[in-house]
Design an enzyme around this catalytic site. Structure first.
Site, PDB file in Angstrom:
ATOM      1  CB  SER A 125      -0.850  -0.023   1.272  1.00 24.44           C
ATOM      2  OG  SER A 125      -1.385   1.247   1.545  1.00 24.44           O
ATOM      3  CE1 TYR A 150      -4.222  -2.476   5.299  1.00 22.55           C
ATOM      4  CE2 TYR A 150      -3.576  -0.161   5.257  1.00 22.55           C
ATOM      5  CZ  TYR A 150      -3.905  -1.326   4.597  1.00 22.55           C
ATOM      6  OH  TYR A 150      -3.906  -1.339   3.220  1.00 22.55           O
ATOM      7  CE  LYS A 154      -1.738  -4.178   3.191  1.00 21.78           C
ATOM      8  NZ  LYS A 154      -2.084  -5.458   2.564  1.00 21.78           N
TER       9      LYS A 154
HETATM   10  N1  UFG Z   1     -12.996  10.926   3.191  1.00 24.05           N
HETATM   11  C1  UFG Z   1     -13.970  11.825   3.521  1.00 24.05           C
HETATM   12  N2  UFG Z   1     -15.156  11.350   4.017  1.00 24.05           N
HETATM   13  C2  UFG Z   1     -15.387  10.013   4.185  1.00 24.05           C
HETATM   14  C3  UFG Z   1     -14.375   9.087   3.816  1.00 24.05           C
HETATM   15  C4  UFG Z   1     -13.168   9.595   3.333  1.00 24.05           C
HETATM   16  O1  UFG Z   1     -13.812  13.047   3.399  1.00 24.05           O
HETATM   17  O2  UFG Z   1     -16.473   9.634   4.643  1.00 24.05           O
HETATM   18  C5  UFG Z   1     -11.717  11.451   2.645  1.00 24.05           C
HETATM   19  C6  UFG Z   1     -10.516  11.098   3.483  1.00 24.05           C
HETATM   20  O3  UFG Z   1     -10.319  12.062   4.500  1.00 24.05           O
HETATM   21  C7  UFG Z   1      -9.402  11.097   2.448  1.00 24.05           C
HETATM   22  C8  UFG Z   1     -10.107  10.615   1.163  1.00 24.05           C
HETATM   23  O4  UFG Z   1     -11.488  10.825   1.395  1.00 24.05           O
HETATM   24  O5  UFG Z   1      -8.952  12.383   2.232  1.00 24.05           O
HETATM   25  C9  UFG Z   1      -9.864   9.159   0.871  1.00 24.05           C
HETATM   26  O6  UFG Z   1     -10.168   8.392   2.007  1.00 24.05           O
HETATM   27  P1  UFG Z   1     -10.240   6.805   1.988  1.00 24.05           P
HETATM   28  O7  UFG Z   1     -10.567   6.355   3.374  1.00 24.05           O
HETATM   29  O8  UFG Z   1     -11.134   6.345   0.898  1.00 24.05           O
HETATM   30  O9  UFG Z   1      -8.764   6.384   1.553  1.00 24.05           O
HETATM   31  P2  UFG Z   1      -7.373   6.636   2.306  1.00 24.05           P
HETATM   32  O10 UFG Z   1      -6.520   7.353   1.338  1.00 24.05           O
HETATM   33  O11 UFG Z   1      -7.527   7.215   3.632  1.00 24.05           O
HETATM   34  O12 UFG Z   1      -6.947   5.129   2.556  1.00 24.05           O
HETATM   35  C10 UFG Z   1      -6.467   4.354   1.516  1.00 24.05           C
HETATM   36  C11 UFG Z   1      -6.731   2.874   1.784  1.00 24.05           C
HETATM   37  C12 UFG Z   1      -5.901   2.402   2.940  1.00 24.05           C
HETATM   38  C13 UFG Z   1      -4.472   2.826   2.812  1.00 24.05           C
HETATM   39  C14 UFG Z   1      -4.393   4.312   2.606  1.00 24.05           C
HETATM   40  C15 UFG Z   1      -2.997   4.825   2.440  1.00 24.05           C
HETATM   41  O13 UFG Z   1      -8.085   2.643   2.064  1.00 24.05           O
HETATM   42  O14 UFG Z   1      -5.954   0.995   2.939  1.00 24.05           O
HETATM   43  O15 UFG Z   1      -5.124   4.615   1.416  1.00 24.05           O
HETATM   44  O16 UFG Z   1      -2.428   4.273   1.326  1.00 24.05           O
HETATM   45  F1  UFG Z   1      -3.773   2.533   3.927  1.00 24.05           F
END
Ligand code: UFG
Length: 338
Positions: A125, A150, A154
């Site tokens: 990741s 998590y 990785k």
């Molecule tokens: N977000 C919102 N509202 C929500 C959900 C997410 O504003 O209800 C925002 C988050 O703050 C972030 C973006 O949308 O800015 C993406 O969020 P995600 O949770 O979809 O994805 P992340 O980038 O946080 O996480 C992903 C993977 C993880 C991994 C991470 C870092 O889901 O497994 O990338 O690589 F660890």
């Protein structure tokens, strides 16, 4: 046909990869404990491809049962997707995450060693890069300390793989660092199927789109980005699946240990995702601005030159296509896969 073992092959990314593998003439064998996936996914894979892969409902930490699987088949390679993946949950339940993710990987490596299966592709990741100080993120950059268990699993599995290849140079391990996979299979049969309240952006937006939730909360609009919301590199899950086939081809060249980013190379903000989703579907996505979410990095996107050059792979599908596929999947499966 080359047999490949796919752990976690009924999950969001695993199942799309199984479909793509079948379409490219591979013979996937699925192992999944169904802790975060439904058995019904197997029939859906068959509906799409006309081929029903062998399936074993087992926890890969169960050495004896996994031993049976290795005995029954002759694997060319293993694609290791299985693992717990909820960032927030991993902070609450660190032992479960270390036990499951590390225990699973070690059990798998031990059996690969015993049966002399020397090719592994591991789902890593972008989280291993930590909070980026330089962009785009390149495979040559240092791994940082993760902000959650998590992410730590990785990093640890990457390190274990590196040590293993150092000690066993005839082994080949490709670490694929995924950015943000979104979308669904265009048939609407396979897609992201979270249990309970979605943690990730796209499944949440899709549940708002079909009226299951009344609005999205945007986690912070005071970041140092053009519109104040966080930027990520979102790629269609089918592009990601194709990246695995490209990695399997690469592994035939016996590359030793290699690392590849799988992303688009472009970042989109949360507000841009909402707009793309609205344009793709013609719907309005109500949202509110909320506080920042702990652990979120402001900006994260991939450098993709290495994957382009060495895997001859690049993400081709558009953000709009991904949004539309995600919406259609959610509409067709309002309560998930049954
Ligand atoms: N977000 C919102 N509202 C929500 C959900 C997410 O504003 O209800 C925002 C988050 O703050 C972030 C973006 O949308 O800015 C993406 O969020 P995600 O949770 O979809 O994805 P992340 O980038 O946080 O996480 C992903 C993977 C993880 C991994 C991470 C870092 O889901 O497994 O990338 O690589 F660890």
């Amino acid at each position: 046909m080359k047999e490949v073992l796919v752990t976690g092959g009924l999950g969001f990314i695993g199942s799309e990869t199984v479909v793509t593998l079948i379409e490219h003439g591979y013979h996937p064998v699925i192992v999944d404990d169904c802790s975060n996936a439904k058995e019904a996914v197997l029939e859906r894979i068959e509906t799409i491809t006309g081929f029903k892969p062998s399936f074993y409902k087992i926890d890969i930490r169960d050495h004896q049962k996994l031993h049976e699987v290795f005995k029954e088949h002759s694997f060319f390679a293993v694609l290791h997707f299985a693992g717990f993946k909820a960032v927030g949950e991993s902070v609450q339940k660190p032992l479960e995450y270390y036990e499951n993710n590390l225990g699973g990987a070690l059990s798998l490596l031990r059996l690969m060693k015993e049966f002399m299966v020397k090719n592994l592709i591991f789902s890593s990741s972008a989280t291993v890069y930590g909070n980026p100080t330089e962009l785009p993120l390149l495979e040559t950059m240092e791994r940082k300390e993760a902000t959650n268990p998590y992410g730590e699993t990785k990093i640890m599995i990457e390190r274990i793989s590196e040590d293993y290849v150092k000690a066993n140079p005839e082994w080949n391990v490709i670490l694929l660092r995924y950015f943000n996979p979104i979308g669904a299979h265009p048939s609407s049969l396979l897609g992201e199927d979270p249990q309970g309240i979605p943690n990730n952006l796209l499944p949440y937006v899709s549940q708002v789109a079909i009226g299951k939730r009344d609005h999205l909360t945007v986690f912070g609009n005071d970041y140092d980005t053009p519109d104040g919301t966080c930027i990520r590199d979102y790629l269609h899950v089918l592009d990601l699946a194709e990246g695995h086939v490209a990695a399997l081809k690469k592994i035939e060249e016996k590359p030793g240990l290699e690392i590849y980013n799988l992303g688009t190379g472009h970042g989109s903000s949360v507000l841009e995702i909402i707009r793309a989703y609205e344009e793709a579907t013609g719907l309005k996505i109500p949202y509110e601005i909320g506080p920042r979410r702990a652990g979120d990095v402001p900006v994260c996107y991939a450098g993709v030159e290495k994957a382009k050059k060495e895997l001859h792979w690049e993400a081709k599908r558009s953000l709009k296509d991904a949004c539309l596929d995600a919406y259609n999947f959610q509409k067709r499966n309002p309560d998930g896969i049954k």
